[in-house]
Write a protein that holds these residues in place. Structure first.
Motif, PDB file in Angstrom:
ATOM      1  N   ARG A 237       0.829  -1.204   0.000  1.00 19.14           N
ATOM      2  CA  ARG A 237       0.000   0.000   0.000  1.00 19.14           C
ATOM      3  C   ARG A 237       0.864   1.255   0.000  1.00 19.14           C
ATOM      4  O   ARG A 237       0.574   2.212  -0.723  1.00 19.14           O
ATOM      5  CB  ARG A 237      -0.923  -0.029   1.208  1.00 19.14           C
ATOM      6  N   VAL A 238       1.919   1.257   0.811  1.00 14.62           N
ATOM      7  CA  VAL A 238       2.821   2.415   0.851  1.00 14.62           C
ATOM      8  C   VAL A 238       3.504   2.598  -0.501  1.00 14.62           C
ATOM      9  O   VAL A 238       3.629   3.726  -1.009  1.00 14.62           O
ATOM     10  CB  VAL A 238       3.866   2.229   1.964  1.00 14.62           C
TER      11      VAL A 238
ATOM     12  N   PHE B 179       2.385   1.643  -3.424  1.00 16.24           N
ATOM     13  CA  PHE B 179       1.395   2.076  -4.411  1.00 16.24           C
ATOM     14  C   PHE B 179       1.124   3.581  -4.269  1.00 16.24           C
ATOM     15  O   PHE B 179       1.025   4.298  -5.262  1.00 16.24           O
ATOM     16  CB  PHE B 179       0.107   1.282  -4.224  1.00 16.24           C
ATOM     17  N   ARG B 180       1.005   4.051  -3.019  1.00 18.12           N
ATOM     18  CA  ARG B 180       0.794   5.491  -2.799  1.00 18.12           C
ATOM     19  C   ARG B 180       1.980   6.304  -3.306  1.00 18.12           C
ATOM     20  O   ARG B 180       1.806   7.373  -3.902  1.00 18.12           O
ATOM     21  CB  ARG B 180       0.601   5.754  -1.309  1.00 18.12           C
ATOM     22  N   SER B 181       3.172   5.793  -3.064  1.00 21.09           N
ATOM     23  CA  SER B 181       4.372   6.508  -3.496  1.00 21.09           C
ATOM     24  C   SER B 181       4.425   6.621  -5.011  1.00 21.09           C
ATOM     25  O   SER B 181       4.762   7.677  -5.564  1.00 21.09           O
ATOM     26  CB  SER B 181       5.620   5.781  -2.978  1.00 21.09           C
TER      27      SER B 181
ATOM     28  N   SER C 220       9.713  -4.788  -6.821  1.00 17.74           N
ATOM     29  CA  SER C 220       8.872  -3.628  -6.521  1.00 17.74           C
ATOM     30  C   SER C 220       8.224  -3.090  -7.790  1.00 17.74           C
ATOM     31  O   SER C 220       7.036  -2.746  -7.802  1.00 17.74           O
ATOM     32  CB  SER C 220       9.707  -2.528  -5.858  1.00 17.74           C
TER      33      SER C 220
ATOM     34  N   LEU D 258      -0.004  -5.554 -10.218  1.00 17.16           N
ATOM     35  CA  LEU D 258      -1.221  -5.094  -9.552  1.00 17.16           C
ATOM     36  C   LEU D 258      -2.165  -4.416 -10.540  1.00 17.16           C
ATOM     37  O   LEU D 258      -3.378  -4.663 -10.541  1.00 17.16           O
ATOM     38  CB  LEU D 258      -0.858  -4.132  -8.417  1.00 17.16           C
TER      39      LEU D 258
ATOM     40  N   SER E 224      -5.717  -5.991 -11.814  1.00 12.76           N
ATOM     41  CA  SER E 224      -6.927  -5.175 -11.655  1.00 12.76           C
ATOM     42  C   SER E 224      -7.679  -5.056 -12.977  1.00 12.76           C
ATOM     43  O   SER E 224      -8.910  -5.159 -13.014  1.00 12.76           O
ATOM     44  CB  SER E 224      -6.561  -3.781 -11.142  1.00 12.76           C
TER      45      SER E 224
END
Length: 307
Positions: free
Chosen positions: A1-2, A4-6, A138, A145, A149
């Motif tokens: 999650r971190v 993806f936000r970055s 990474s 992802l 999706s």
């Protein structure tokens, strides 16, 4: 999650990928929805989808008939496939940019800021993995992802159209997916376990290789070449065996449900067995189901990479 936000915050390509994804999903819905008027055989069939396409055909001065729907399907699918290709390339590029950025930052951190006490206590394989495999993973996490999706949402679009086309077949497909979900979850759990083991073993192999090169003079003076090579070979054999199992599980998760579904279809559609559906409707439903499972296959492949 971190992570993806970055990526969403620091990479300008991310909103482009998201916007293109929505566009591809809309085109997928349009293309798949054309199976409904084609399967009905009548432009006046009692369906919102058929009425919508009928109004579109009248607006562009085209006859609301099967040939028109087929021509529009070709055009929409052509655009959808092209944009899907562009989306795949951009998603991969985004993953590679994440890999590049993290590798540079990690290398700079190790050289400039890593405490010497940690440098001497950690293995060489640890840092090689951190700046190499981990940053590559990474980037793969981001691309996988996004691809998983897209596969999930595309399959959802197909299921929506399938429900509008045949509620009975939609129910059967959903029951089949729920039945296979247990097996898939078991295989995914096994995939995660073996992946964690392979990561640790990869670090050990890299450490053996680098430290053996650094200590080559001592190894030869002590006549320990055979021992070191044998140890490396044993570790490498275990590692490649784990990689083989991982690939077999990933391929099996995508392949075996499709094989089982084909077996069911072969039994149901055997010659001489009557079903309450016209040939045109059966053909259209088959195309929709194929699109659904192709999208699910994309989701499972990307999802296994993500795990």
């Amino acid at each position: 999650r971190v992570l993806f936000r970055s990526v969403a915050k620091n990479f300008k390509l991310f909103p482009v990928v998201v916007g293109l994804t929505l566009c591809v999903l809309f085109l997928e819905y349009l293309a798949t929805s054309l199976m409904v008027p084609m399967s009905s055989g009548q432009s006046t069939a009692d369906s919102m989808v058929v009425h919508a396409w009928q109004r579109f055909a009248e607006a562009v001065d085209m006859a609301p008939e099967t040939r028109t729907w087929l021509w529009i399907f070709f055009v929409v699918m052509m655009i959808r496939l092209f944009l899907g290709y562009v989306l795949t390339v951009l998603t991969t590029w985004l993953g590679k940019k994440v890999h590049e950025t993290l590798s540079i930052k990690i290398f700079g951190h190790v050289i400039k800021q890593e405490p010497m006490g940690q440098v001497y206590t950690r293995s060489v394989g640890h840092y090689i993995t951190m700046a190499g495999d981990d940053t590559f993973k990474s980037g793969t996490i981001i691309s996988s992802l996004l691809q998983s999706s897209v596969g999930f949402m595309t399959a959802t679009v197909g299921l929506m159209i399938l429900y509008q086309s045949s509620a009975q077949i939609f129910t059967g497909v959903v029951i089949f997916l729920l039945a296979t979900l247990t097996v898939i979850l078991f295989l995914m759990r096994r995939l995660i376990q073996q992946n964690n083991r392979s990561i640790n073993l990869s670090k050990e192999i890299r450490t053996i290789f680098i430290e053996s090169l650094n200590s080559l003079r001592s190894i030869r003076s002590l006549r320990g070449e055979n021992f070191v090579v044998g140890n490396f070979a044993q570790q490498m054999k275990s590692y490649t065996g784990m990689l083989l199992e991982l690939e077999a599980i990933k391929a099996g998760v995508k392949t075996f449900p499709a094989i089982f579904l084909l077996i069911v279809a072969t039994i149901v559609l055997r010659p001489g067995h009557s079903i309450e559906m016209t040939d045109a409707a059966l053909f259209a439903v088959t195309i929709i189901v194929i699109r659904v499972f192709a999208s699910l296959g994309q989701m499972v492949t990307a999802g296994s990479q993500l795990l």
